[in-house]
Motif scaffolding. Structure first.
Motif, mmCIF file in Angstrom:
data_model
loop_
_atom_site.group_PDB
_atom_site.id
_atom_site.type_symbol
_atom_site.label_atom_id
_atom_site.label_comp_id
_atom_site.label_asym_id
_atom_site.label_seq_id
_atom_site.Cartn_x
_atom_site.Cartn_y
_atom_site.Cartn_z
ATOM 1 N N ASN A 148 -3.970 -4.705 10.736
ATOM 2 C CA ASN A 148 -2.602 -4.286 10.435
ATOM 3 C C ASN A 148 -1.664 -4.490 11.624
ATOM 4 N N CYS A 149 -1.747 -5.670 12.215
ATOM 5 C CA CYS A 149 -0.929 -5.963 13.395
ATOM 6 C C CYS A 149 0.509 -6.323 13.037
ATOM 7 N N ASP A 150 0.797 -6.506 11.766
ATOM 8 C CA ASP A 150 2.151 -6.792 11.268
ATOM 9 C C ASP A 150 2.672 -8.178 11.621
ATOM 10 N N VAL A 151 1.818 -9.114 11.999
ATOM 11 C CA VAL A 151 2.258 -10.448 12.378
ATOM 12 C C VAL A 151 2.434 -11.351 11.154
ATOM 13 N N CYS A 152 1.576 -11.218 10.177
ATOM 14 C CA CYS A 152 1.569 -12.143 9.038
ATOM 15 C C CYS A 152 2.726 -11.938 8.067
ATOM 16 N N GLU A 153 3.058 -10.705 7.775
ATOM 17 C CA GLU A 153 4.053 -10.427 6.738
ATOM 18 C C GLU A 153 5.395 -11.121 6.982
ATOM 19 N N PRO A 154 6.012 -10.974 8.141
ATOM 20 C CA PRO A 154 7.310 -11.643 8.340
ATOM 21 C C PRO A 154 7.201 -13.165 8.462
ATOM 22 N N ALA A 155 6.009 -13.678 8.739
ATOM 23 C CA ALA A 155 5.824 -15.125 8.895
ATOM 24 C C ALA A 155 5.699 -15.851 7.558
ATOM 25 N N CYS A 156 5.471 -15.126 6.476
ATOM 26 C CA CYS A 156 5.240 -15.750 5.164
ATOM 27 C C CYS A 156 6.571 -16.168 4.533
ATOM 28 N N PRO A 157 6.775 -17.480 4.359
ATOM 29 C CA PRO A 157 8.040 -17.941 3.788
ATOM 30 C C PRO A 157 8.199 -17.622 2.306
ATOM 31 N N ASN A 158 7.106 -17.299 1.629
ATOM 32 C CA ASN A 158 7.160 -16.991 0.195
ATOM 33 C C ASN A 158 7.152 -15.493 -0.094
ATOM 34 N N HIS A 159 7.135 -14.677 0.934
ATOM 35 C CA HIS A 159 7.079 -13.218 0.779
ATOM 36 C C HIS A 159 5.879 -12.812 -0.069
ATOM 37 N N ALA A 160 4.751 -13.493 0.159
ATOM 38 C CA ALA A 160 3.531 -13.231 -0.595
ATOM 39 C C ALA A 160 2.673 -12.140 0.036
ATOM 40 N N ILE A 161 3.005 -11.733 1.244
ATOM 41 C CA ILE A 161 2.183 -10.750 1.964
ATOM 42 C C ILE A 161 2.878 -9.393 1.969
ATOM 43 N N SER A 162 2.113 -8.369 1.627
ATOM 44 C CA SER A 162 2.643 -7.006 1.647
ATOM 45 C C SER A 162 1.528 -6.055 2.070
ATOM 46 N N MET A 163 1.921 -4.856 2.430
ATOM 47 C CA MET A 163 0.940 -3.860 2.839
ATOM 48 C C MET A 163 0.237 -3.313 1.606
ATOM 49 N N GLY A 164 -1.073 -3.318 1.641
ATOM 50 C CA GLY A 164 -1.876 -2.745 0.561
ATOM 51 C C GLY A 164 -2.226 -1.308 0.888
ATOM 52 N N ALA A 165 -3.198 -0.774 0.211
ATOM 53 C CA ALA A 165 -3.601 0.616 0.429
ATOM 54 C C ALA A 165 -4.131 0.843 1.840
ATOM 55 N N GLU A 166 -4.909 -0.125 2.364
ATOM 56 C CA GLU A 166 -5.495 0.039 3.691
ATOM 57 C C GLU A 166 -5.108 -1.064 4.669
ATOM 58 N N TYR A 167 -4.859 -2.253 4.161
ATOM 59 C CA TYR A 167 -4.495 -3.380 5.009
ATOM 60 C C TYR A 167 -3.647 -4.353 4.192
ATOM 61 N N TYR A 168 -3.112 -5.354 4.854
ATOM 62 C CA TYR A 168 -2.235 -6.304 4.178
ATOM 63 C C TYR A 168 -2.974 -7.061 3.080
ATOM 64 N N GLN A 169 -2.209 -7.517 2.098
ATOM 65 C CA GLN A 169 -2.767 -8.291 0.989
ATOM 66 C C GLN A 169 -1.833 -9.460 0.688
ATOM 67 N N ILE A 170 -2.383 -10.479 0.039
ATOM 68 C CA ILE A 170 -1.616 -11.669 -0.313
ATOM 69 C C ILE A 170 -1.576 -11.802 -1.820
ATOM 70 N N ASP A 171 -0.379 -11.968 -2.365
ATOM 71 C CA ASP A 171 -0.196 -12.180 -3.802
ATOM 72 C C ASP A 171 -0.491 -13.644 -4.103
ATOM 73 N N PRO A 172 -1.583 -13.950 -4.816
ATOM 74 C CA PRO A 172 -1.939 -15.345 -5.078
ATOM 75 C C PRO A 172 -0.898 -16.087 -5.913
ATOM 76 N N ALA A 173 -0.082 -15.365 -6.667
ATOM 77 C CA ALA A 173 0.959 -16.012 -7.466
ATOM 78 C C ALA A 173 2.096 -16.545 -6.587
ATOM 79 N N LYS A 174 2.201 -16.029 -5.368
ATOM 80 C CA LYS A 174 3.263 -16.461 -4.455
ATOM 81 C C LYS A 174 2.751 -17.294 -3.288
#
Length: 85
Positions: free
Chosen positions: A11-37
């Motif tokens: 949960n270092c918060d590096v990936c979320e702002p780097a995603c140009p498709n806004h596919a990464i968000s915080m999940g229940a325990e750690y970040y997750q990626i929406d495969p549709a995005k």
């Protein structure tokens, strides 16, 4: 192929702002990626930015969402298309 974030995520918060498709968000325990995005940054960059920036290498290909580069480009085009008026 969409990517996924494993439970090794710190949960270092590096990936979320780097995603140009806004596919990464915080999940229940750690970040997750929406495969549709997730396009693995096809259409935006030469390499997936989250993978490049991740300090713990916890972002592998998601075996449940295997896609070709062509399919990823089609997804990118859908995601970035202007909405119909």
């Amino acid at each position: 192929m969409a990517l996924m974030i494993t439970d090794e995520c710190i949960n270092c918060d590096v990936c979320e702002p780097a995603c140009p498709n806004h596919a990464i968000s915080m999940g229940a325990e750690y970040y997750q990626i929406d495969p549709a995005k997730c396009t693995e940054c096809v259409g935006h960059f030469d390499e997936p930015q989250c993978v490049t920036l991740c300090p713990v290498a916890c972002i592998p290909v998601n075996p449940a969402h295997v896609e070709t580069r062509e399919t990823l480009m089609q997804k990118y085009e859908r995601l970035t298309a202007a909405p119909a008026a």
